[in-house]
Design an enzyme around this catalytic site. Structure first.
Site, PDB file in Angstrom:
ATOM      1  N   LYS A  92      -0.167  11.752   5.331  1.00  0.00           N
ATOM      2  CA  LYS A  92       0.195  10.737   6.321  1.00  0.00           C
ATOM      3  C   LYS A  92       0.826   9.525   5.664  1.00  0.00           C
ATOM      4  O   LYS A  92       1.856   9.000   6.101  1.00  0.00           O
ATOM      5  CB  LYS A  92      -1.056  10.343   7.117  1.00  0.00           C
ATOM      6  CG  LYS A  92      -0.845   9.282   8.180  1.00  0.00           C
ATOM      7  CD  LYS A  92      -1.188   7.868   7.691  1.00  0.00           C
ATOM      8  CE  LYS A  92      -2.658   7.725   7.388  1.00  0.00           C
ATOM      9  NZ  LYS A  92      -2.998   6.313   7.002  1.00  0.00           N
ATOM     10  N   LYS A 123       0.839  -1.212   0.000  1.00  0.00           N
ATOM     11  CA  LYS A 123       0.000   0.000   0.000  1.00  0.00           C
ATOM     12  C   LYS A 123       0.867   1.253   0.000  1.00  0.00           C
ATOM     13  O   LYS A 123       0.551   2.249  -0.673  1.00  0.00           O
ATOM     14  CB  LYS A 123      -0.927   0.003   1.218  1.00  0.00           C
ATOM     15  CG  LYS A 123      -1.822   1.257   1.330  1.00  0.00           C
ATOM     16  CD  LYS A 123      -2.721   1.432   0.115  1.00  0.00           C
ATOM     17  CE  LYS A 123      -3.503   2.746   0.173  1.00  0.00           C
ATOM     18  NZ  LYS A 123      -4.524   2.773   1.219  1.00  0.00           N
TER      19      LYS A 123
END
Length: 293
Positions: A239, A171
């Site tokens: 983030k 990811k």
């Protein structure tokens, strides 16, 4: 059919929980903001008042939370999943967090008799609503096999990519590629506009060649329209790029392009665009050129 506790009912988690309920499972949802349980309840699901209440009778626990500290608190905290769910429960963490945190949590889960998969997703709000997410799964092969029927309810491309933490690593790579594509797409549109080109026609022909991508298909029109309602917010992509840059440094991998787009995403957030869709990185690049954002 199974009893599923779904913790974290935001932009992504809410439609995923509703899909599971509509598939015939009994879904018990919990969210820190109780009003976000309403779509699940409207679909026939149940709202819980705490994590402990949600997981008490669950066969499967699913989590979709913003960041590593949130997942640690919900899973391993005093009032968390590992303290209140039944040993043997399958835990599927759909959140995007640091790979090392996932690996640590998987170890804790195993020691206490639980099975944990990291299963971060890609596809944004549209993918969640359409049950068309790409899901990259880390963990044991047998646990992945057990989880597959649930994953198939919410996703379209589902791949077991390795042991615990592997899903988060893949990811991170995904977010690196997407951010780079968004940044270059924004630059290309600004370049086209500067020369007075028919940008709609240009985007159409670019999409038919090697420059074509899912990012171009989904984000170009947002940039052309200057319409940045969130599907995946800049603050979350910021983030995620922090995860990438930190993990790359630990691995001794140099990512100069990734570092640049991470800085640009940070600048977009600092400029007050954190709540906008990540395609609003266009605004930061437009400002650098002194153009209409």
């Amino acid at each position: 059919m199974s009893t599923i506790a779904f913790i974290g009912l935001g932009i992504m988690g809410s439609p995923m929980a509703v899909h599971l309920q509509n598939a015939g499972h009994r879904v018990i949802g919990y969210n820190r903001s109780p009003e976000k349980t309403q779509p699940l309840v409207a679909a026939g699901g149940t709202a819980a008042g705490s994590v402990a209440e949600a997981v008490a009778d669950a066969d499967v626990v699913a989590t979709m939370l913003p960041d590593s500290p949130d997942v640690v608190d919900v899973l391993a905290g005093e009032d968390g999943v590992l303290a209140h769910a039944r040993p043997g429960t399958l835990i599927i963490d759909f959140s995007t967090i640091r790979p090392d945190v996932t690996t640590e949590l998987a170890g804790q889960a195993t020691e206490r008799g639980f099975r944990l998969l990291d299963a971060p997703v890609s596809g944004g709000e549209a993918g969640a609503k359409n049950a068309a997410l790409s899901i990259m799964v880390g963990g044991g092969a047998e646990d992945f096999e057990t989880a597959t029927p649930y994953l198939e309810v919410v996703g379209k491309t589902i791949v077991h990519v390795g042991p615990a933490g592997s899903g988060q690593t893949v990811k991170a790579a995904n977010q690196l590629i997407v951010a780079g594509n968004i940044g270059l797409l924004a630059e290309a549109i600004l370049f086209l506009e500067a020369y007075g080109v028919d940008t709609t026609a240009a985007v159409r022909v670019l999409g038919g060649g090697l420059a074509g991508s899912a990012v171009l298909d989904q984000k170009a029109q947002k940039m052309l329209d200057r319409s940045f309602e969130p599907g995946f917010r800049i603050e979350l992509h910021h983030k995620d790029l922090g995860i990438v840059t930190s993990a790359a440094r630990e691995a001794g991998v140099t990512i100069p392009l990734g570092a640049t787009v991470a800085q640009l995403m940070g600048a977009a957030r600092a400029a007050g665009d954190g709540s906008l869709d990540h395609s609003a990185l266009f605004r930061t690049l437009a400002r650098l050129s002194g153009r209409d954002a």
